[in-house]
Write a protein that holds these residues in place. Structure first.
Motif, PDB file in Angstrom:
ATOM      1  N   PRO A 264      12.427 -17.117  -9.245  1.00  0.00           N
ATOM      2  CA  PRO A 264      11.036 -16.748  -8.941  1.00  0.00           C
ATOM      3  C   PRO A 264      10.989 -15.517  -8.048  1.00  0.00           C
ATOM      4  CG  PRO A 264      11.724 -18.607  -7.588  1.00  0.00           C
ATOM      5  CD  PRO A 264      12.883 -18.291  -8.483  1.00  0.00           C
ATOM      6  N   ALA A 265       9.918 -14.732  -8.181  1.00  0.00           N
ATOM      7  CA  ALA A 265       9.693 -13.627  -7.248  1.00  0.00           C
ATOM      8  C   ALA A 265       9.197 -14.227  -5.943  1.00  0.00           C
ATOM      9  CB  ALA A 265       8.663 -12.663  -7.824  1.00  0.00           C
ATOM     10  N   LEU A 266       9.879 -13.902  -4.851  1.00  0.00           N
ATOM     11  CA  LEU A 266       9.503 -14.471  -3.554  1.00  0.00           C
ATOM     12  C   LEU A 266       8.662 -13.470  -2.756  1.00  0.00           C
ATOM     13  CD1 LEU A 266      12.881 -16.176  -2.520  1.00  0.00           C
ATOM     14  CD2 LEU A 266      10.900 -17.210  -3.665  1.00  0.00           C
ATOM     15  N   TYR A 267       7.492 -13.945  -2.320  1.00  0.00           N
ATOM     16  CA  TYR A 267       6.582 -13.097  -1.558  1.00  0.00           C
ATOM     17  C   TYR A 267       6.409 -13.630  -0.138  1.00  0.00           C
ATOM     18  CZ  TYR A 267       5.166 -10.776  -5.873  1.00  0.00           C
ATOM     19  OH  TYR A 267       5.164 -10.041  -7.032  1.00  0.00           O
ATOM     20  N   ALA A 268       6.596 -12.755   0.835  1.00  0.00           N
ATOM     21  CA  ALA A 268       6.313 -13.104   2.228  1.00  0.00           C
ATOM     22  C   ALA A 268       4.860 -12.783   2.512  1.00  0.00           C
ATOM     23  CB  ALA A 268       7.211 -12.296   3.162  1.00  0.00           C
ATOM     24  N   ALA A 269       4.131 -13.771   3.007  1.00  0.00           N
ATOM     25  CA  ALA A 269       2.734 -13.534   3.385  1.00  0.00           C
ATOM     26  C   ALA A 269       2.645 -13.509   4.905  1.00  0.00           C
ATOM     27  CB  ALA A 269       1.847 -14.633   2.818  1.00  0.00           C
ATOM     28  N   GLN A 270       2.070 -12.450   5.435  1.00  0.00           N
ATOM     29  CA  GLN A 270       1.927 -12.320   6.882  1.00  0.00           C
ATOM     30  C   GLN A 270       0.486 -11.952   7.229  1.00  0.00           C
ATOM     31  OE1 GLN A 270       5.390  -9.602   7.929  1.00  0.00           O
ATOM     32  NE2 GLN A 270       6.144 -11.541   8.772  1.00  0.00           N
ATOM     33  N   ALA A 271       0.210 -11.920   8.523  1.00  0.00           N
ATOM     34  CA  ALA A 271      -1.118 -11.513   8.997  1.00  0.00           C
ATOM     35  C   ALA A 271      -1.022 -10.061   9.468  1.00  0.00           C
ATOM     36  CB  ALA A 271      -1.553 -12.410  10.146  1.00  0.00           C
ATOM     37  N   SER A 272      -2.062  -9.296   9.218  1.00  0.00           N
ATOM     38  CA  SER A 272      -2.019  -7.866   9.567  1.00  0.00           C
ATOM     39  C   SER A 272      -1.682  -7.633  11.039  1.00  0.00           C
ATOM     40  CB  SER A 272      -3.364  -7.215   9.274  1.00  0.00           C
ATOM     41  OG  SER A 272      -3.744  -7.466   7.957  1.00  0.00           O
ATOM     42  N   GLY A 273      -2.067  -8.584  11.889  1.00  0.00           N
ATOM     43  CA  GLY A 273      -1.832  -8.420  13.318  1.00  0.00           C
ATOM     44  C   GLY A 273      -0.390  -8.637  13.750  1.00  0.00           C
ATOM     45  N   CYS A 274       0.444  -9.093  12.827  1.00  0.00           N
ATOM     46  CA  CYS A 274       1.870  -9.276  13.118  1.00  0.00           C
ATOM     47  C   CYS A 274       2.618  -9.337  11.790  1.00  0.00           C
ATOM     48  CB  CYS A 274       2.107 -10.551  13.932  1.00  0.00           C
ATOM     49  SG  CYS A 274       3.829 -10.731  14.458  1.00  0.00           S
ATOM     50  N   ALA A 275       2.971  -8.165  11.278  1.00  0.00           N
ATOM     51  CA  ALA A 275       3.536  -8.101   9.927  1.00  0.00           C
ATOM     52  C   ALA A 275       4.818  -7.274   9.880  1.00  0.00           C
ATOM     53  CB  ALA A 275       2.495  -7.531   8.958  1.00  0.00           C
ATOM     54  N   PRO A 276       5.829  -7.643  10.684  1.00  0.00           N
ATOM     55  CA  PRO A 276       7.049  -6.818  10.734  1.00  0.00           C
ATOM     56  C   PRO A 276       7.806  -6.758   9.404  1.00  0.00           C
ATOM     57  CG  PRO A 276       7.348  -8.881  11.963  1.00  0.00           C
ATOM     58  CD  PRO A 276       5.890  -8.783  11.632  1.00  0.00           C
ATOM     59  N   ILE A 277       7.744  -7.834   8.623  1.00  0.00           N
ATOM     60  CA  ILE A 277       8.449  -7.828   7.333  1.00  0.00           C
ATOM     61  C   ILE A 277       7.726  -6.918   6.342  1.00  0.00           C
ATOM     62  CG2 ILE A 277       9.162  -9.282   5.377  1.00  0.00           C
ATOM     63  CD1 ILE A 277      10.752  -9.907   7.941  1.00  0.00           C
ATOM     64  N   VAL A 278       6.408  -7.025   6.307  1.00  0.00           N
ATOM     65  CA  VAL A 278       5.611  -6.181   5.407  1.00  0.00           C
ATOM     66  C   VAL A 278       5.833  -4.708   5.762  1.00  0.00           C
ATOM     67  CG1 VAL A 278       3.278  -5.605   4.635  1.00  0.00           C
ATOM     68  CG2 VAL A 278       3.888  -7.994   5.116  1.00  0.00           C
ATOM     69  N   ASP A 279       5.793  -4.394   7.052  1.00  0.00           N
ATOM     70  CA  ASP A 279       5.968  -3.003   7.491  1.00  0.00           C
ATOM     71  C   ASP A 279       7.338  -2.467   7.079  1.00  0.00           C
ATOM     72  OD1 ASP A 279       3.504  -3.225   8.642  1.00  0.00           O
ATOM     73  OD2 ASP A 279       4.238  -3.473  10.697  1.00  0.00           O
ATOM     74  N   ALA A 280       8.377  -3.287   7.299  1.00  0.00           N
ATOM     75  CA  ALA A 280       9.737  -2.836   6.977  1.00  0.00           C
ATOM     76  C   ALA A 280       9.887  -2.600   5.478  1.00  0.00           C
ATOM     77  CB  ALA A 280      10.762  -3.864   7.449  1.00  0.00           C
ATOM     78  N   LEU A 281       9.295  -3.482   4.683  1.00  0.00           N
ATOM     79  CA  LEU A 281       9.399  -3.336   3.227  1.00  0.00           C
ATOM     80  C   LEU A 281       8.665  -2.077   2.769  1.00  0.00           C
ATOM     81  CD1 LEU A 281      10.722  -5.110   0.988  1.00  0.00           C
ATOM     82  CD2 LEU A 281       8.422  -5.904   0.442  1.00  0.00           C
ATOM     83  N   GLU A 282       7.481  -1.873   3.311  1.00  0.00           N
ATOM     84  CA  GLU A 282       6.696  -0.696   2.911  1.00  0.00           C
ATOM     85  C   GLU A 282       7.375   0.600   3.325  1.00  0.00           C
ATOM     86  OE1 GLU A 282       2.720  -1.366   4.353  1.00  0.00           O
ATOM     87  OE2 GLU A 282       2.253  -2.755   2.706  1.00  0.00           O
ATOM     88  N   ASP A 283       8.094   0.561   4.464  1.00  0.00           N
ATOM     89  CA  ASP A 283       8.788   1.762   4.939  1.00  0.00           C
ATOM     90  C   ASP A 283      10.189   1.904   4.348  1.00  0.00           C
ATOM     91  OD1 ASP A 283       6.570   2.161   6.442  1.00  0.00           O
ATOM     92  OD2 ASP A 283       7.449   1.551   8.357  1.00  0.00           O
ATOM     93  N   GLY A 284      10.594   0.951   3.514  1.00  0.00           N
ATOM     94  CA  GLY A 284      11.914   1.028   2.887  1.00  0.00           C
ATOM     95  C   GLY A 284      13.066   0.786   3.840  1.00  0.00           C
ATOM     96  N   ARG A 285      12.805   0.046   4.935  1.00  0.00           N
ATOM     97  CA  ARG A 285      13.871  -0.217   5.899  1.00  0.00           C
ATOM     98  C   ARG A 285      14.587  -1.528   5.592  1.00  0.00           C
ATOM     99  NH1 ARG A 285      11.092  -1.198  10.189  1.00  0.00           N
ATOM    100  NH2 ARG A 285       9.112  -0.152   9.835  1.00  0.00           N
ATOM    101  N   ASP A 286      15.841  -1.649   6.084  1.00  0.00           N
ATOM    102  CA  ASP A 286      16.623  -2.869   5.860  1.00  0.00           C
ATOM    103  C   ASP A 286      16.379  -3.908   6.938  1.00  0.00           C
ATOM    104  OD1 ASP A 286      17.747  -1.812   3.606  1.00  0.00           O
ATOM    105  OD2 ASP A 286      19.461  -0.959   4.673  1.00  0.00           O
ATOM    106  N   GLU A 287      15.775  -3.475   8.045  1.00  0.00           N
ATOM    107  CA  GLU A 287      15.464  -4.406   9.128  1.00  0.00           C
ATOM    108  C   GLU A 287      14.085  -4.091   9.676  1.00  0.00           C
ATOM    109  OE1 GLU A 287      18.304  -5.630  12.235  1.00  0.00           O
ATOM    110  OE2 GLU A 287      19.741  -4.353  11.168  1.00  0.00           O
ATOM    111  N   HIS A 288      13.526  -5.065  10.386  1.00  0.00           N
ATOM    112  CA  HIS A 288      12.195  -4.866  10.953  1.00  0.00           C
ATOM    113  C   HIS A 288      12.262  -4.036  12.230  1.00  0.00           C
ATOM    114  CE1 HIS A 288      13.703  -7.744  13.833  1.00  0.00           C
ATOM    115  NE2 HIS A 288      12.644  -7.530  14.587  1.00  0.00           N
TER     116      HIS A 288
END
Ligand SMILES: [Zn+2]
Length: 396
Positions: A264-288
């Motif tokens: 399955p495709a795994l999706y992390a759901a976060q809140a905009s006020g604390c979204a280190p995983i979303v930010d790292a993924l969008e910026d193409g980084r390997d870590e938050h």
């Protein structure tokens, strides 16, 4: 330790060292996080054998767990229902939406799975005291399982944690440390406590290899409940990432055993006020990068510095999944909408998985015939006040 036959031991995710599970649960070489490993060829498990067992707890998958079932510290956690929600499927424009309702666990959250496993290991190691920092639910679960095992639990919760969590740590007889501030402050106080007590056994996510090991059983159940049709997407509310790391491991294991073919495709759901995983993924980084000023009403998601972010990002990329952040009002609105259309009670943090699924649908992530699973990580009862406050804000 009463270990299972195929359980090999522990392997360090950071340096590759192998560790005897009877000796330790932390890497002696680098202090990194360990992961349980198994000899899959030695595991004789097929669909029929699983179907012949009662659907009674996560321990029905004992071959794939480190400790034998007869030694388990358990209150029948897991074996939660998977509820079809056709109205949500229509709204999302997909084939099926199902909610995996982890609110039905003994202490009302998914953290019971990992707490059962980790307290079992602690008892096997001869621990007398277990300790952890927690956003709330994990502390409540640890206190419950420690009580059952006859261990002392030291829980560090930020003052913002829900009343139910704090109250129930006390009710279970745990040592409740309410720390002013947010999760990072609680984590710092926990580290001080740990440094002062040689005999405390850490149950912090990823300090112990056993919390994500318990979390993985959720996927085993999903596969069986869907009669071996792997869902196309799973939306999981994500703080520390224990759940996603566990799910990804379970999918690899079931493939290894020939029980499923798809992932399955795994999706992390976060809140905009604390979204280190979303930010790292969008910026193409390997870590938050740690979030400086986390601020969300979803307490379970307010983990600004998730230490295992590299593993979480890896599983998202490996499974061709994603990460999505939505705003607090949308998260609460989603939780309320689910309550009013399906009758199910999402904890506010799991509202993020529902609003995240809507956001993904709007972005065109789905074709129209998918099966999407939303994981409700906890009972709405735990934070009924937060859910109701959303109605008040709408003038209801
Ligand atoms: Zn290591």
């Amino acid at each position: 330790m009463n270990l299972t036959a195929a359980f090999d031991g522990l392997e360090c995710v950071d340096c590759g060292a192998t560790v005897d599970a009877a000796e330790s649960h932390q890497c002696p070489a680098c202090g990194g996080a360990l992961d349980p490993t198994y000899e899959y060829d030695a595991i004789d498990l097929d669909r029929e054998r699983l179907a012949s067992r009662p659907f009674d707890s996560q321990w029905r998958y004992a071959e794939l767990l480190p400790v034998a079932r007869e030694s388990a510290v358990t209150t029948a956690e897991g074996a939660t229902p998977l509820v079809d929600c056709p109205d949500l499927a229509d709204e999302l424009g997909v084939g099926r939406v199902l909610i995996k309702d982890e609110g039905r666990n003994p202490t009302g959250s998914v953290t019971d799975r990992g707490a059962s496993m980790a307290v079992t290991a602690a008892l096997e190691h001869g621990a007398t005291d277990v300790a952890l920092p927690s956003t709330g639910n994990g502390g409540q679960a640890a206190a419950a399982y420690a009580a059952r095992a006859g261990l002392e639990a030291h829980a560090y919760l930020p003052s913002r944690s829900g009343f139910t969590n704090k109250a129930m740590v006390n009710v279970h007889g745990g040592d409740m440390n309410v720390v002013g501030g947010r999760f990072d402050d609680a984590a710092a106080a926990f580290e001080e406590g740990l440094a002062e007590h040689d005999d405390w056994y850490s149950l912090r996510s990823f300090d112990t290899p056993y919390r994500h090991e318990g979390a993985k059983t959720l996927f085993y159940e999903l596969a069986e409940q869907l009669e071996w049709a792997v869902p196309d997407a799973i939306c999981y509310p994500t703080g520390a990432g224990t759940g996603l790391v566990g799910l990804a491991k379970a999918t690899r294991e079931f493939r290894e055993l020939g029980l499923i073919d798809e992932t399955p495709a795994l999706y992390a759901a976060q809140a905009s006020g604390c979204a280190p995983i979303v930010d790292a993924l969008e910026d193409g980084r390997d870590e938050h990068e740690p979030v400086d000023h986390p601020d969300t009403i979803c307490g379970e998601l307010e983990v600004p510095d998730p230490t295992a972010s590299a593993r979480v990002l890896e599983v998202i990329r490996e499974t061709d999944g994603g990460a999505v952040a939505t705003d607090d009002p949308d998260i609460l609105e989603a939780a309320v909408r689910v309550a009013q259309t399906t009758g199910l009670e999402l904890i506010p943090s799991a509202g993020a998985a529902a609003s995240g699924a809507w956001e993904l649908a709007e972005r065109g992530a789905f074709d129209g015939d998918e099966t999407v699973v939303i994981v409700n990580t906890g009972s709405g009862n735990k934070e009924a006040d937060v859910l109701r406050s959303h109605l008040m804000s709408q003038g209801v």
